[in-house]
Design an enzyme around this catalytic site. Sequence first.
Site, PDB file in Angstrom:
ATOM      1  N   GLU A 207      48.426  27.071  39.904  1.00 36.98           N
ATOM      2  CA  GLU A 207      47.843  27.400  41.206  1.00 36.98           C
ATOM      3  C   GLU A 207      46.715  28.390  40.935  1.00 36.98           C
ATOM      4  OE1 GLU A 207      48.574  26.240  44.274  1.00 36.98           O
ATOM      5  OE2 GLU A 207      50.185  24.919  43.601  1.00 36.98           O
ATOM      6  N   CYS A 245      43.053  33.412  47.290  1.00 36.67           N
ATOM      7  CA  CYS A 245      42.514  32.225  46.620  1.00 36.67           C
ATOM      8  C   CYS A 245      41.872  31.261  47.606  1.00 36.67           C
ATOM      9  CB  CYS A 245      43.624  31.521  45.851  1.00 36.67           C
ATOM     10  SG  CYS A 245      45.040  31.111  46.881  1.00 36.67           S
TER      11      CYS A 245
HETATM   12  P1  NAD Z   1      45.574  36.680  36.379  1.00 37.95           P
HETATM   13  O1  NAD Z   1      45.403  35.316  35.848  1.00 37.95           O
HETATM   14  O2  NAD Z   1      44.836  37.787  35.737  1.00 37.95           O
HETATM   15  O3  NAD Z   1      47.138  37.089  36.344  1.00 37.95           O
HETATM   16  C1  NAD Z   1      48.139  36.292  36.912  1.00 37.95           C
HETATM   17  C2  NAD Z   1      49.470  36.567  36.230  1.00 37.95           C
HETATM   18  O4  NAD Z   1      49.351  36.222  34.851  1.00 37.95           O
HETATM   19  C3  NAD Z   1      49.920  38.027  36.261  1.00 37.95           C
HETATM   20  O5  NAD Z   1      51.302  38.059  36.474  1.00 37.95           O
HETATM   21  C4  NAD Z   1      49.574  38.526  34.878  1.00 37.95           C
HETATM   22  O6  NAD Z   1      50.413  39.574  34.421  1.00 37.95           O
HETATM   23  C5  NAD Z   1      49.807  37.288  34.044  1.00 37.95           C
HETATM   24  N1  NAD Z   1      49.044  37.268  32.801  1.00 37.95           N
HETATM   25  C6  NAD Z   1      47.835  37.825  32.561  1.00 37.95           C
HETATM   26  N2  NAD Z   1      47.462  37.572  31.293  1.00 37.95           N
HETATM   27  C7  NAD Z   1      48.447  36.836  30.737  1.00 37.95           C
HETATM   28  C8  NAD Z   1      48.642  36.262  29.463  1.00 37.95           C
HETATM   29  N3  NAD Z   1      47.737  36.409  28.489  1.00 37.95           N
HETATM   30  N4  NAD Z   1      49.774  35.564  29.222  1.00 37.95           N
HETATM   31  C9  NAD Z   1      50.698  35.387  30.198  1.00 37.95           C
HETATM   32  N5  NAD Z   1      50.571  35.928  31.435  1.00 37.95           N
HETATM   33  C10 NAD Z   1      49.461  36.637  31.698  1.00 37.95           C
HETATM   34  O7  NAD Z   1      45.221  36.565  37.931  1.00 37.95           O
HETATM   35  P2  NAD Z   1      45.264  37.691  39.042  1.00 37.95           P
HETATM   36  O8  NAD Z   1      44.153  38.642  38.855  1.00 37.95           O
HETATM   37  O9  NAD Z   1      46.625  38.244  39.168  1.00 37.95           O
HETATM   38  O10 NAD Z   1      45.017  36.803  40.355  1.00 37.95           O
HETATM   39  C11 NAD Z   1      43.743  36.411  40.763  1.00 37.95           C
HETATM   40  C12 NAD Z   1      43.509  34.944  40.558  1.00 37.95           C
HETATM   41  O11 NAD Z   1      44.606  34.193  41.038  1.00 37.95           O
HETATM   42  C13 NAD Z   1      42.305  34.459  41.336  1.00 37.95           C
HETATM   43  O12 NAD Z   1      41.565  33.562  40.548  1.00 37.95           O
HETATM   44  C14 NAD Z   1      42.927  33.736  42.527  1.00 37.95           C
HETATM   45  O13 NAD Z   1      42.095  32.769  43.106  1.00 37.95           O
HETATM   46  C15 NAD Z   1      44.153  33.173  41.911  1.00 37.95           C
HETATM   47  N6  NAD Z   1      45.189  32.914  42.926  1.00 37.95           N
HETATM   48  C16 NAD Z   1      45.521  31.618  43.187  1.00 37.95           C
HETATM   49  C17 NAD Z   1      46.465  31.364  44.169  1.00 37.95           C
HETATM   50  C18 NAD Z   1      46.856  29.949  44.511  1.00 37.95           C
HETATM   51  O14 NAD Z   1      47.855  29.773  45.198  1.00 37.95           O
HETATM   52  N7  NAD Z   1      46.119  28.931  44.098  1.00 37.95           N
HETATM   53  C19 NAD Z   1      47.068  32.411  44.858  1.00 37.95           C
HETATM   54  C20 NAD Z   1      46.708  33.695  44.544  1.00 37.95           C
HETATM   55  C21 NAD Z   1      45.758  33.951  43.580  1.00 37.95           C
END
Ligand code: NAD
Length: 485
Positions: A207, A245
């Site tokens: 997502e 998002c």
């Molecule tokens: P992110 O990808 O930085 O982090 C998401 C999750 O991944 C966090 O729990 C983080 O700790 C974990 N993570 C980070 N690096 C990792 C790694 N190397 N290995 C494993 N896990 C890791 O995203 P964010 O800043 O938390 O969220 C923002 C993004 O999420 C935006 O692009 C937004 O559009 C998207 N988003 C999508 C939805 C959806 O339903 N489609 C909903 C909310 C946010």
Amino acid sequence: MESAVENLREYFSSGITKQASWRKAQLQNLLTLLHEREGEIYTCLKKDLGKHHVEAFRDELGTLIKSTNYALQNLKGWMSSKTAKLPKLAVLASAELIPEPLGLVLIISTWNFPFGMSLEPLIGAIAAGNTMVLKPSELSPACSLFLAKVVPMYLDNKAIKVIEGGPEVGEKLLQQKWDKIFFTGSARVGRIVMSAAVKHLTPVTLELGGKCPAVVDSLKSSWDRWMGTNRIVVSKFGPCAGQACIAIDYVLVEEHFASTLVELMKGSIKEMFGENPRESNSISRIINKHHFLRLKNLLSDPAVKDSIVFGGSMDEDNLFIEPTILVDPPLDAAVMTEEIFGPVLPIITLKKIEESIGFINSRPKPLSIYAFTNNEALRRRMISETTSGSLIFNDAIIQYLADTLPFGGIGESGMGSYHGKFSFDTFSHYKAVARRSFLTEFWFRFPPWNNYKLLLFEVFYNIDYLGILLALLGLKKPRKISVVA
Ligand code: NAD
């Protein structure tokens, strides 16, 4: 971590989580958690994001209660097997699709809707009868700690674990063997998740985000303009101050309508957040300094700064950014090439609104496209000529609330979907089960082969009843076939 994962796997093997009674009890316990801990949930969201409790109910608590109730109401139907038809060739046979849980699943979630993004997939994983690990985001620490503390008090701790931590913990979790990974976050980390999943051929749902465009046609009546503008403003600055998002990322509008739209938006922003939005408690704060500076940086480009027609003020101490509107920033500026994820709204002007289709199609496929229009021809073209996770006319965000619509992206905005029955399906495997009787058989199924048997296969596969009858009576002749050795 290894032993926790091992224990969860063993617990899944015990079969307890497959029982309808277990799934029902967990969903009911989740409802109790949401009701009994309502105040603490609001407090955590206020602490991490400055979210108003009404916004928190609209976007997280309320939707979770709705989704849990929906799962409870439909669980029996979802769990039941569905009969399927078999080809005529399989005489005296029956078939069914039997949903079974995938096993042990990993859910990694984000900070912008720390409860929604964590518990919404959890509802599906429970309904489907899995065991699971949830890793909330480290960037919303109060919400993450609350989930780690409270989830074991309400839900079956042997089946559902919350493991807190940042990227390092995420990476360690990804090294384990899972039966499904459900990831919400950025496309950058989505790629890390997908490459980790390769090792065990683990199915993934991603997502992700990106830039969701809103095409705003020159709406006919002043009522439509007023209504449309309010919906645009609430969908941009309303959900977590644009840190969503599916928030509108940028607007496409015809040149002659741009100034009218900006004036309408200014009025709408003032209605919702007052003359001085900095004092409003109805707009969330930016999650942390890093994201504040990222947004500040987007606006610091001189050409982007020049395009600001409204807002632009910031308060670093309070992590506040005023709702900001830009008109025609350079298309190669970061504000137009990266996901904004904050209360900054670029408006891009076009000669004709139909150009918006080419504009959108020349960029990665969005999670959502919004189009505000009275023009049926434009609506039809948007449906047939664009691709996105969802396409919404004359509103935005509402798709998130629907249990009946698959929520998810395509291409750079993600893969797979969830919500309602789609969540159950995302965490289930549909096993194909067929049964036959020993009583009778169509003997032409078996060698030795001749062209008469080929004729029988042809008429049976095409369900050609007359052909079957004529072939069986010997009145239909086999085709002549030449096979080159
Ligand atoms: P992110 O990808 O930085 O982090 C998401 C999750 O991944 C966090 O729990 C983080 O700790 C974990 N993570 C980070 N690096 C990792 C790694 N190397 N290995 C494993 N896990 C890791 O995203 P964010 O800043 O938390 O969220 C923002 C993004 O999420 C935006 O692009 C937004 O559009 C998207 N988003 C999508 C939805 C959806 O339903 N489609 C909903 C909310 C946010």
